[in-house]
Design a protein around this motif. Structure first.
Motif, short mmCIF file in Angstrom:
data_model
loop_
_atom_site.label_atom_id
_atom_site.label_comp_id
_atom_site.label_asym_id
_atom_site.label_seq_id
_atom_site.Cartn_x
_atom_site.Cartn_y
_atom_site.Cartn_z
N GLY A 7 -12.13 12.31 1.51
CA GLY A 7 -11.57 11.84 0.25
C GLY A 7 -10.06 11.78 0.23
O GLY A 7 -9.47 11.69 -0.85
N LEU A 8 -9.41 11.81 1.41
CA LEU A 8 -7.95 11.75 1.49
C LEU A 8 -7.51 10.35 1.90
O LEU A 8 -8.18 9.67 2.68
CB LEU A 8 -7.43 12.77 2.50
CG LEU A 8 -7.76 14.24 2.18
CD1 LEU A 8 -7.30 15.13 3.33
CD2 LEU A 8 -7.11 14.68 0.88
N ASP A 9 -6.38 9.92 1.35
CA ASP A 9 -5.83 8.60 1.68
C ASP A 9 -4.93 8.73 2.90
O ASP A 9 -3.91 9.44 2.84
CB ASP A 9 -5.05 8.07 0.49
CG ASP A 9 -4.50 6.67 0.75
OD1 ASP A 9 -4.88 6.07 1.78
OD2 ASP A 9 -3.70 6.19 -0.07
N PRO A 10 -5.25 8.07 4.03
CA PRO A 10 -4.39 8.17 5.23
C PRO A 10 -2.97 7.70 4.98
O PRO A 10 -2.03 8.23 5.58
CB PRO A 10 -5.11 7.28 6.26
CG PRO A 10 -6.53 7.22 5.79
CD PRO A 10 -6.46 7.28 4.30
N ILE A 11 -2.79 6.71 4.10
CA ILE A 11 -1.44 6.23 3.80
C ILE A 11 -0.63 7.36 3.15
O ILE A 11 0.53 7.61 3.50
CB ILE A 11 -1.49 5.01 2.87
CG1 ILE A 11 -2.32 3.89 3.50
CG2 ILE A 11 -0.07 4.52 2.57
CD1 ILE A 11 -1.75 3.34 4.77
N GLU A 12 -1.26 8.04 2.21
CA GLU A 12 -0.57 9.12 1.50
C GLU A 12 -0.33 10.32 2.39
O GLU A 12 0.71 10.98 2.29
CB GLU A 12 -1.41 9.51 0.29
CG GLU A 12 -0.78 10.55 -0.62
CD GLU A 12 -1.67 10.86 -1.80
OE1 GLU A 12 -1.69 12.03 -2.22
OE2 GLU A 12 -2.33 9.93 -2.30
N VAL A 13 -1.28 10.61 3.29
CA VAL A 13 -1.18 11.81 4.12
C VAL A 13 -0.28 11.59 5.32
O VAL A 13 0.54 12.46 5.68
CB VAL A 13 -2.58 12.25 4.57
CG1 VAL A 13 -2.49 13.42 5.54
CG2 VAL A 13 -3.43 12.63 3.37
N LEU A 14 -0.40 10.43 5.98
CA LEU A 14 0.27 10.21 7.26
C LEU A 14 1.52 9.33 7.15
O LEU A 14 2.51 9.57 7.84
CB LEU A 14 -0.70 9.56 8.25
CG LEU A 14 -1.98 10.34 8.56
CD1 LEU A 14 -2.88 9.52 9.46
CD2 LEU A 14 -1.65 11.68 9.20
N VAL A 15 1.46 8.30 6.33
CA VAL A 15 2.51 7.28 6.32
C VAL A 15 3.66 7.65 5.40
O VAL A 15 4.84 7.56 5.78
CB VAL A 15 1.92 5.91 5.94
CG1 VAL A 15 3.03 4.87 5.85
CG2 VAL A 15 0.86 5.49 6.95
N VAL A 16 3.36 8.06 4.17
CA VAL A 16 4.42 8.34 3.19
C VAL A 16 5.40 9.40 3.68
O VAL A 16 6.63 9.19 3.60
CB VAL A 16 3.79 8.74 1.84
CG1 VAL A 16 4.86 9.27 0.89
CG2 VAL A 16 3.10 7.52 1.20
N GLU A 36 0.83 -1.21 0.00
CA GLU A 36 0.00 0.00 0.00
C GLU A 36 0.86 1.26 0.00
O GLU A 36 0.53 2.25 -0.67
CB GLU A 36 -0.92 0.00 1.22
CG GLU A 36 -1.96 -1.11 1.21
CD GLU A 36 -2.83 -1.08 2.45
OE1 GLU A 36 -2.61 -0.20 3.30
OE2 GLU A 36 -3.72 -1.94 2.57
N VAL A 37 1.96 1.22 0.74
CA VAL A 37 2.85 2.38 0.77
C VAL A 37 3.49 2.60 -0.60
O VAL A 37 3.58 3.74 -1.09
CB VAL A 37 3.94 2.18 1.85
CG1 VAL A 37 4.98 3.30 1.78
CG2 VAL A 37 3.31 2.16 3.23
N VAL A 38 3.94 1.52 -1.25
CA VAL A 38 4.54 1.65 -2.58
C VAL A 38 3.52 2.19 -3.57
O VAL A 38 3.84 3.05 -4.42
CB VAL A 38 5.10 0.29 -3.05
CG1 VAL A 38 5.56 0.36 -4.49
CG2 VAL A 38 6.25 -0.14 -2.14
N ALA A 39 2.27 1.71 -3.49
CA ALA A 39 1.22 2.22 -4.37
C ALA A 39 0.97 3.70 -4.13
O ALA A 39 0.79 4.48 -5.08
CB ALA A 39 -0.07 1.41 -4.16
N ALA A 40 0.97 4.11 -2.85
CA ALA A 40 0.78 5.53 -2.54
C ALA A 40 1.94 6.36 -3.07
O ALA A 40 1.74 7.48 -3.58
CB ALA A 40 0.64 5.71 -1.03
N LEU A 100 -1.93 2.26 13.31
CA LEU A 100 -3.24 2.06 12.69
C LEU A 100 -4.02 0.94 13.35
O LEU A 100 -5.23 0.83 13.14
CB LEU A 100 -3.07 1.78 11.20
CG LEU A 100 -2.56 2.96 10.35
CD1 LEU A 100 -2.22 2.50 8.95
CD2 LEU A 100 -3.60 4.08 10.31
N ALA A 101 -3.35 0.08 14.11
CA ALA A 101 -4.02 -1.04 14.77
C ALA A 101 -4.56 -0.67 16.15
O ALA A 101 -5.20 -1.50 16.80
CB ALA A 101 -3.07 -2.23 14.91
#
Length: 393
Positions: free
Chosen positions: A268-277, A156-160, A353-354
């Motif tokens: 409409g925001l992706d948490p992976i893109e906003v927080l993780v990347v 998911e991170v690579v996709a983001a 996230l867990a």
């Protein structure tokens, strides 16, 4: 524990102890008093007396038994449980208990209690060896699940990252700069201090042992190779896992508890893109820099101790160090740093996230994040050591 009152109930201060009494004229057992938790052990004694009175003390007693609850003043959950246990005990002895005279609130409470399981679950005794095998199996299953979830999350991170690369205007540069500031700049002093002390300890112990063979200058080789290949990046990664990894888990976990992550999805925001990347990129950039600084600090500490304790002058130390190391020695440590950074970031963000909706869950996942990240950093370092040894690099 709330109590339900019959219309004629008295106040708690005027309550009377619970007691069953036989009513020979009606062929029933009349319950009187307040069956509430304030009377404690009296409830259990009254329940036992109720059972004995209904069955005559004989396990094989038969026939219908009327339990008259019209005389009860106050009844709460503890009293209802005592009555229900007595009713079940009477049924187990072969009698047929029937409740009469209960007010509507009392009847409703007794009905709720009758549907609950009042018996404690039986503990099945097993051998310690079997328990040990069960624990090992559970740990292995959990480890397998963590591995699968980590691989999925990394995908998911690579996709983001791919989406961000295709649409650069969506990348949050301010977040990245803030993470580098938090990880690298604010974490640099403690990492420099610890690396300096560890380098000094390595030099002292190396010189102490090598002096027996008259080879104190070879401690320079030990310091240079060990610090540049292993300790510089390993110390930095462990410190970052304990400092920044725990912070990532706590920050994301707190957002999860306050439902801020759900709010991001609603917008409409992706948490992976906003927080993780930004956090993982910040780690990938910061950890090699910290590893370099940590290596230089450790070599400086080792050089000072070698000068003061072993009599190795700075010019001899530098000359010997230049002979002992080359570019490959330095690159081995730097190559490991980005991989360790990704490992720390993925584990920290997964644990964040867990988090569930309690402070206890947050504490557990922060602890798990630090422990797992440090463990995986050490494992990854061992894997790289075997890999470079196989390549003779």
């Amino acid at each position: 524990m709330a109590a339900t009152d019959a219309p004629e109930a008295r106040s708690p201060d005027e309550g009377t102890r619970p007691a069953p009494q036989a009513d020979a004229a009606r062929g029933a057992l009349a319950l009187s008093g307040d069956w509430t938790s304030e009377f404690g052990d009296t409830l259990e004694r009254a329940a036992r007396s109720l059972t004995e009175g209904a069955t005559g003390g004989e396990a094989g007693a038969k026939g219908p038994v009327v339990l008259d609850l019209s005389g009860i003043g106050r009844l709460d959950t503890a009293g209802a449980v005592a009555i229900e246990r007595a009713r079940r005990a009477i049924t187990a002895r072969g009698a047929e208990p029937r409740i009469e005279g209960a007010s509507r609130p009392h009847a409703r409470l007794l009905d709720e209690v009758s549907q609950a399981g009042l018996e404690l679950p039986e503990h099945t005794r097993t051998s310690p060896f079997v328990d040990f095998l069960v624990d090992v199996g559970r740990v292995m299953v959990d480890a397998g699940r963590d591995l699968v979830s980590g691989i999925v999350f990394l995908g998911e991170v690579v996709a983001a990252l791919g989406r961000v690369a295709m649409r650069p205007w969506r990348f949050r540069g301010t977040s990245l700069v803030n993470q580098i500031d938090q990880i690298a700049l604010r974490g640099l002093p403690i990492i420099l201090l610890i690396s300096f002390v560890v380098g000094a300890i390595i030099a002292q112990q190396g010189i102490f042992q090598l002096l027996q063979f008259g080879a104190a200058t070879f401690a320079v080789d030990l310091i240079g190779i060990l610090v540049l290949r292993e300790l510089g990046v390993l110390l930095s990664a462990i410190m970052v896992a304990g400092r920044s990894g725990s912070a990532f888990t706590a920050e994301i976990g707190a957002m999860k508890m306050r439902e801020e992550i759900d709010a991001l999805r609603v917008m409409g925001l992706d948490p992976i893109e906003v927080l993780v990347v930004p956090r993982i990129l910040g780690l990938v950039i910061s950890l090699p820099l910290l590893a370099f600084c940590a290596s230089m600090s450790a070599i400086l500490g080792g050089g000072l101790v070698a000068w003061a304790y072993g009599g190795v002058s700075p010019d001899v130390f530098v000359a010997r160090l230049r002979e002992a190391i080359d570019l490959s020695t330095f690159m081995v440590g730097m190559i490991k740093a980005p991989f360790m950074a990704v490992m720390i970031g993925v584990i920290a963000c997964i644990e964040g996230l867990a988090v569930k909706g309690s402070a206890e869950s947050l504490g557990q996942h922060v602890t798990a994040s630090v422990v797992k990240a440090i463990f995986m950093v050490i494992v990854l370092d061992g894997v790289f050591a075997m890999f470079f040894a196989a390549l003779d690099f």
